[in-house]
Every structure is written in structure tokens, then in C-alpha cells.
Design an enzyme around this catalytic site. Structure first.
Site, PDB file in Angstrom:
ATOM      1  N   HIS A  25    -100.210 -47.095  33.343  1.00  0.00           N
ATOM      2  CA  HIS A  25    -100.141 -47.906  32.109  1.00  0.00           C
ATOM      3  C   HIS A  25    -101.530 -47.957  31.479  1.00  0.00           C
ATOM      4  O   HIS A  25    -102.408 -48.662  31.975  1.00  0.00           O
ATOM      5  CB  HIS A  25     -99.677 -49.330  32.435  1.00  0.00           C
ATOM      6  CG  HIS A  25     -99.497 -50.194  31.224  1.00  0.00           C
ATOM      7  ND1 HIS A  25     -98.363 -50.943  31.007  1.00  0.00           N
ATOM      8  CD2 HIS A  25    -100.303 -50.451  30.160  1.00  0.00           C
ATOM      9  CE1 HIS A  25     -98.480 -51.607  29.877  1.00  0.00           C
ATOM     10  NE2 HIS A  25     -99.662 -51.336  29.335  1.00  0.00           N
ATOM     11  N   HIS A  42    -103.825 -47.761  27.516  1.00  0.00           N
ATOM     12  CA  HIS A  42    -103.921 -47.623  26.055  1.00  0.00           C
ATOM     13  C   HIS A  42    -105.126 -46.736  25.753  1.00  0.00           C
ATOM     14  O   HIS A  42    -106.255 -47.086  26.105  1.00  0.00           O
ATOM     15  CB  HIS A  42    -104.119 -48.998  25.400  1.00  0.00           C
ATOM     16  CG  HIS A  42    -102.984 -49.940  25.671  1.00  0.00           C
ATOM     17  ND1 HIS A  42    -101.927 -50.091  24.805  1.00  0.00           N
ATOM     18  CD2 HIS A  42    -102.714 -50.738  26.735  1.00  0.00           C
ATOM     19  CE1 HIS A  42    -101.063 -50.957  25.315  1.00  0.00           C
ATOM     20  NE2 HIS A  42    -101.522 -51.370  26.491  1.00  0.00           N
ATOM     21  N   LYS A  86     -90.886 -47.513  25.951  1.00  0.00           N
ATOM     22  CA  LYS A  86     -91.581 -48.797  26.099  1.00  0.00           C
ATOM     23  C   LYS A  86     -90.942 -49.868  25.235  1.00  0.00           C
ATOM     24  O   LYS A  86     -90.806 -49.696  24.024  1.00  0.00           O
ATOM     25  CB  LYS A  86     -93.060 -48.629  25.721  1.00  0.00           C
ATOM     26  CG  LYS A  86     -93.892 -49.914  25.797  1.00  0.00           C
ATOM     27  CD  LYS A  86     -94.080 -50.409  27.224  1.00  0.00           C
ATOM     28  CE  LYS A  86     -94.688 -51.803  27.286  1.00  0.00           C
ATOM     29  NZ  LYS A  86     -96.123 -51.838  27.141  1.00  0.00           N
ATOM     30  N   HIS A 102     -92.733 -54.818  28.438  1.00  0.00           N
ATOM     31  CA  HIS A 102     -93.703 -55.898  28.269  1.00  0.00           C
ATOM     32  C   HIS A 102     -92.904 -57.184  28.421  1.00  0.00           C
ATOM     33  O   HIS A 102     -92.151 -57.560  27.532  1.00  0.00           O
ATOM     34  CB  HIS A 102     -94.400 -55.832  26.899  1.00  0.00           C
ATOM     35  CG  HIS A 102     -95.438 -56.897  26.746  1.00  0.00           C
ATOM     36  ND1 HIS A 102     -96.792 -56.636  26.735  1.00  0.00           N
ATOM     37  CD2 HIS A 102     -95.335 -58.249  26.651  1.00  0.00           C
ATOM     38  CE1 HIS A 102     -97.470 -57.775  26.635  1.00  0.00           C
ATOM     39  NE2 HIS A 102     -96.602 -58.766  26.571  1.00  0.00           N
ATOM     40  N   HIS A 147     -97.602 -54.788  34.030  1.00  0.00           N
ATOM     41  CA  HIS A 147     -98.716 -55.747  34.194  1.00  0.00           C
ATOM     42  C   HIS A 147     -98.239 -57.147  34.572  1.00  0.00           C
ATOM     43  O   HIS A 147     -98.450 -58.108  33.828  1.00  0.00           O
ATOM     44  CB  HIS A 147     -99.603 -55.777  32.943  1.00  0.00           C
ATOM     45  CG  HIS A 147     -98.884 -55.710  31.614  1.00  0.00           C
ATOM     46  ND1 HIS A 147     -97.890 -56.590  31.263  1.00  0.00           N
ATOM     47  CD2 HIS A 147     -99.028 -54.881  30.566  1.00  0.00           C
ATOM     48  CE1 HIS A 147     -97.453 -56.291  30.059  1.00  0.00           C
ATOM     49  NE2 HIS A 147     -98.129 -55.248  29.614  1.00  0.00           N
ATOM     50  N   ASP A 187    -103.583 -51.115  32.377  1.00  0.00           N
ATOM     51  CA  ASP A 187    -103.466 -51.763  31.056  1.00  0.00           C
ATOM     52  C   ASP A 187    -104.825 -51.822  30.363  1.00  0.00           C
ATOM     53  O   ASP A 187    -105.091 -52.741  29.580  1.00  0.00           O
ATOM     54  CB  ASP A 187    -102.842 -53.161  31.149  1.00  0.00           C
ATOM     55  CG  ASP A 187    -102.319 -53.648  29.806  1.00  0.00           C
ATOM     56  OD1 ASP A 187    -102.119 -52.810  28.910  1.00  0.00           O
ATOM     57  OD2 ASP A 187    -102.128 -54.862  29.647  1.00  0.00           O
ATOM     58  N   HIS A 213    -110.761 -52.534  22.579  1.00  0.00           N
ATOM     59  CA  HIS A 213    -110.937 -53.033  21.205  1.00  0.00           C
ATOM     60  C   HIS A 213    -112.435 -53.098  20.964  1.00  0.00           C
ATOM     61  O   HIS A 213    -113.195 -53.439  21.890  1.00  0.00           O
ATOM     62  CB  HIS A 213    -110.366 -54.446  21.049  1.00  0.00           C
ATOM     63  CG  HIS A 213    -108.877 -54.544  21.169  1.00  0.00           C
ATOM     64  ND1 HIS A 213    -108.023 -54.262  20.129  1.00  0.00           N
ATOM     65  CD2 HIS A 213    -108.085 -54.893  22.213  1.00  0.00           C
ATOM     66  CE1 HIS A 213    -106.769 -54.445  20.527  1.00  0.00           C
ATOM     67  NE2 HIS A 213    -106.783 -54.817  21.795  1.00  0.00           N
ATOM     68  N   ALA A 268    -106.072 -59.270  21.831  1.00  0.00           N
ATOM     69  CA  ALA A 268    -105.783 -59.289  23.268  1.00  0.00           C
ATOM     70  C   ALA A 268    -106.078 -57.914  23.852  1.00  0.00           C
ATOM     71  O   ALA A 268    -105.698 -56.899  23.262  1.00  0.00           O
ATOM     72  CB  ALA A 268    -104.320 -59.637  23.495  1.00  0.00           C
TER      73      ALA A 268
HETATM   74  O1  DOR Z   1    -103.806 -57.406  26.233  1.00  0.00           O
HETATM   75  C1  DOR Z   1    -103.095 -56.527  25.798  1.00  0.00           C
HETATM   76  N1  DOR Z   1    -103.563 -55.546  24.999  1.00  0.00           N
HETATM   77  N2  DOR Z   1    -101.790 -56.535  26.115  1.00  0.00           N
HETATM   78  C2  DOR Z   1    -100.934 -55.690  25.560  1.00  0.00           C
HETATM   79  O2  DOR Z   1     -99.776 -55.775  25.867  1.00  0.00           O
HETATM   80  C3  DOR Z   1    -101.365 -54.711  24.540  1.00  0.00           C
HETATM   81  C4  DOR Z   1    -102.769 -54.424  24.663  1.00  0.00           C
HETATM   82  C5  DOR Z   1    -103.363 -53.677  23.491  1.00  0.00           C
HETATM   83  O3  DOR Z   1    -102.742 -52.732  23.010  1.00  0.00           O
HETATM   84  O4  DOR Z   1    -104.469 -54.052  23.060  1.00  0.00           O
HETATM   85 ZN    ZN Z   2    -100.448 -52.495  27.824  1.00  0.00          ZN
END
Ligand code: DOR
Ligand code: ZN
Length: 345
Positions: free
Chosen positions: A14, A16, A99, A136, A174, A247, A251, A263
Site C-alpha cells: 500500500h 502513494h 480500491k 479504506h 492500514h 501507506d 505531501h 492527511a
Molecule cells: O493519510 C492519508 N493520506 N490517508 C489516506 O487514506 C490517503 C493518503 C493520501 O493520499 O495522502
Molecule cells: Zn493510503
């Protein structure tokens, strides 16, 4: 004392990776340790078609800098997803999984599912072809306390869905609660869960230590200490239903440190070291390979990686920042802190 540990190469089930300059910055960090990665589809716009996933896979491969790194693609489920598109992605070996984001649950989930009845034909198809649904698991009902959203999701959504689709394979992504640990354990071989490094290391106090700590904020949000301890016990148990999924969610600092910060906790720069650190602290290094390298492929019906990685017991400091060019600067989880393990070259 063990001074080095060699594992069958692990996978990240998992992650990103984003796109553009952020992808260029983070993909090599995932590829340095992991053989494969389940790549989340919550781009803007989301990855909803076989063509979009095929193109994204190529961009990831190019950005990873590792010829043998294999991105495993996922299809972002919406109310409108056509089951035929999912079937096509399966047939063409483009989609590894689908997903489910409840609409509004997290970053770029606005196009997610608003009504579970809308996705029944897709769930039928997944059940038919044996492709996993990745979930999720949080309700979005604003009347539900944010710390209860995962537990309520089990009762209101996940439990009924598993009952309605008895052969559907599901990864509860997660997980953060004792309730989720118990639910997954009781769910039989078609149900599994990923566990992140940060949910093994922090509890909810970390978000408020001496002030507000935006880099400790992710979704699902970290819970009380008792929940962290349940996750630790589950991850280090070696049980087949629990496996590694970082996860890692990068950012830019500007997006995190704002009046409404995003988040996401970014752990790809040190993910395997973090897990090793945790397992060592729990005197469970012997279970790390099951969690990191074996349980995931077994659940997905894929072969284990054939090569290995080695970690050595050696202090190293998590970088303070990762430069993502035009996408800004990313602050890694535990930036500036020293871990007792390092991935050997
Ligand atoms: O904290 C998170 N960030 N949880 C998520 O489910 C998505 C992720 C994101 O894409 O930034
Ligand atoms: Zn995620």
C-alpha cells in the site's frame, strides 16, 4: 545479538507515489527496498481506466530508476465504475486490485463511493475473478467521532459487505484499532490487513506533543496506546492475515503545515528500517520476513520475490527533508531521528 538480517525482498502492499515531480522524488525510495508495490490510484483525476493505469505504470517504472521494480496497479472505484472495465484490466494484467474509498474519507476521495449498492456489480465481478478489493475502512458520517470511524465502518459497512459477498477477497487497509485486528483474525483466509510503520510507532498523543504536529496526522488517524499495542502484537505474530503496507503518503510541507493540513505520513525514505527497528524492539526479528515478504504475496496469489535484501545493525539518521522539486519539500516520518538499522547497498 543479531547484527544483520537478510530477508527475501519485501513488497509494499500500500503506497502513494503521486505523479510528476513528486513521483520522481519518491518512487526511487520505494524501489530501493521493495520489489513490488501496490500503488494507490487517488491521483487527481483518479486512476479509473485500464489505459490510465497502463500509462501511470510506465511513468512509475521510469521514475523508479530500478529495472526490476514492479508497480502493481489499482483501479479507483466510483459509483459509476463499469464492471467490464475491471474485468478487462484483470484480463490484461493491468489491475491487481480495486480500491474502495468511501467518498470524502480522505485525500482525493471526492470521487469515491457514496452508496455501496451502486458497486454491487463490481463486487460480483471481483468475487468471480478472484481480484482483491482494498478498503479504506472509515465511515464518513460527520456525527461519528473521528477516532471511532474505523470501528463503526466494520459494523456498518465491512461486516455486511463480507456477508453479502462470501467469496470476495478483501484487504482492510492500514488498520488502526483492536477492533480491526480482531475482525481480520476472525475473517478467514479471504480477509487480510496491512499495517503501517507509523501506526506501529505512534499513538494519538504524537499529534499533540508540545503543540500541534501536522506531520503526525494521517487517516485513519492514530488511536490510543492500547490500539497501537494490538497492532504491534498482530504485525509481529507472523499470522498470514497481516502484512506490510506503508501507506507512505507524501505531501509538500506547505500542504501539511497549513490552516487545513493534508492527511498523510511519508515513510518511504526509511520504511524497511522502521519496520526492522520495531520488530527488533519487540524481539520479533524472526517474524519480519513473514510480515514483509511472504504473507502479502500469499494473499494476492503471487510468487515471493527471489532475491534478498540485508539490513545491518547500524545507527542512521532519517533525512530531515526530501526535495521534490516543483512539488515542494517533504518531511519524512521521524525526520532527524536515529534508527538502529540500515539497509545495506
Ligand atoms: O493519510 C492519508 N493520506 N490517508 C489516506 O487514506 C490517503 C493518503 C493520501 O493520499 O495522502
Ligand atoms: Zn493510503
Amino acid at each position: 545479538m543479531t547484527d544483520s538480517i537478510t530477508l527475501r525482498r519485501p513488497d509494499d502492499w500500500h503506497v502513494h507515489l503521486r505523479d510528476g515531480p513528486m513521483l520522481a522524488a519518491v518512487a526511487p525510495l520505494t524501489a530501493r527496498a521493495f520489489g513490488r508495490a501496490i500503488v494507490m490510484p487517488n491521483l487527481a483525476p483518479p486512476v479509473t481506466t485500464v489505459q490510465a493505469a497502463t500509462d501511470y505504470r510506465e511513468r512509475i517504472k521510469a521514475a523508479s530508476g530500478a529495472a526490476d521494480f514492479m508497480p502493481l496497479m489499482t483501479c479507483y472505484l466510483t459509483d459509476e465504475t463499469d464492471a467490464a472495465e475491471v474485468r478487462l484490466g484483470f484480463k490484461e494484467a493491468v489491475f491487481t486490485a480495486v480500491k474502495l474509498y468511501p467518498a470524502g474519507a480522505t485525500t482525493n476521495s471526492a470521487d469515491g463511493v457514496t452508496d455501496m449498492t451502486r458497486i454491487a456489480p463490481v463486487l460480483e465481478t471481483l468475487q468471480d475473478i478472484g481480484m482483491p478489493l482494498l478498503v479504506h475502512g472509515e465511515v464518513t458520517d460527520p456525527d461519528i467521532d473521528i477516532f471511532d470511524r474505523e470501528a463503526v465502518f466494520i459494523d456498518r459497512v465491512l461486516g455486511p459487505m463480507l456477508a453479502d459477498f462470501p467469496a470476495l477477497k478483501v484487504v482492510f487497509e492500514h488498520i488502526t484499532t483492536t477492533q480491526a485486528v480482531g475482525f481480520v483474525r476472525a475473517g478467514g483466509p479471504r480477509l487480510a490487513a496491512t499495517i503501517t510503520p507509523h501506526h506501529l510507532i505512534i499513538n494519538r498523543n504524537a499529534m499533540f506533543r508540545g503543540g500541534i504536529r501536522p506531520h503526525m496526522y494521517c487517516l485513519p488517524v492514530a488511536k490510543r496506546e492500547a490500539h497501537r499495542l494490538a497492532l504491534l502484537e498482530a504485525a509481529t505474530s507472523g499470522e498470514a492475515c497481516f502484512f506490510l503496507g506503508t501507506d507512505s503518503a507524501p505531501h509538500g510541507i506547505a500542504e501539511k503545515q497549513s490552516a487545513c493540513g493534508c492527511a498523510g505520513i511519508f515513510s518511504a525514505a526509511s520504511a524497511i528500517e522502521l519496520y526492522t527497528h520495531v520488530f527488533d524492539r519487540e524481539k520479533a526479528l524472526g517474524q519480519l520476513e513473514a510480515f514483509a515478504s511472504k504473507n502479502g504475496p500469499a494473499f494476492y496469489g503471487l510468487a515471493e520475490n527471489t532475491d534478498t535484501i540485508t539490513l545491518t545493525r547500524q545507527d542512521w539518521t532519517v533525512p530531515e527533508a526530501i526535495d521534490a522539486g516543483a512539488a515542494g519539500t517533504v518531511r519524512p516520518f521521524m525526520a532527524g531521528e536515529t534508527l538502529g538499522w540500515q539497509l545495506a547497498d
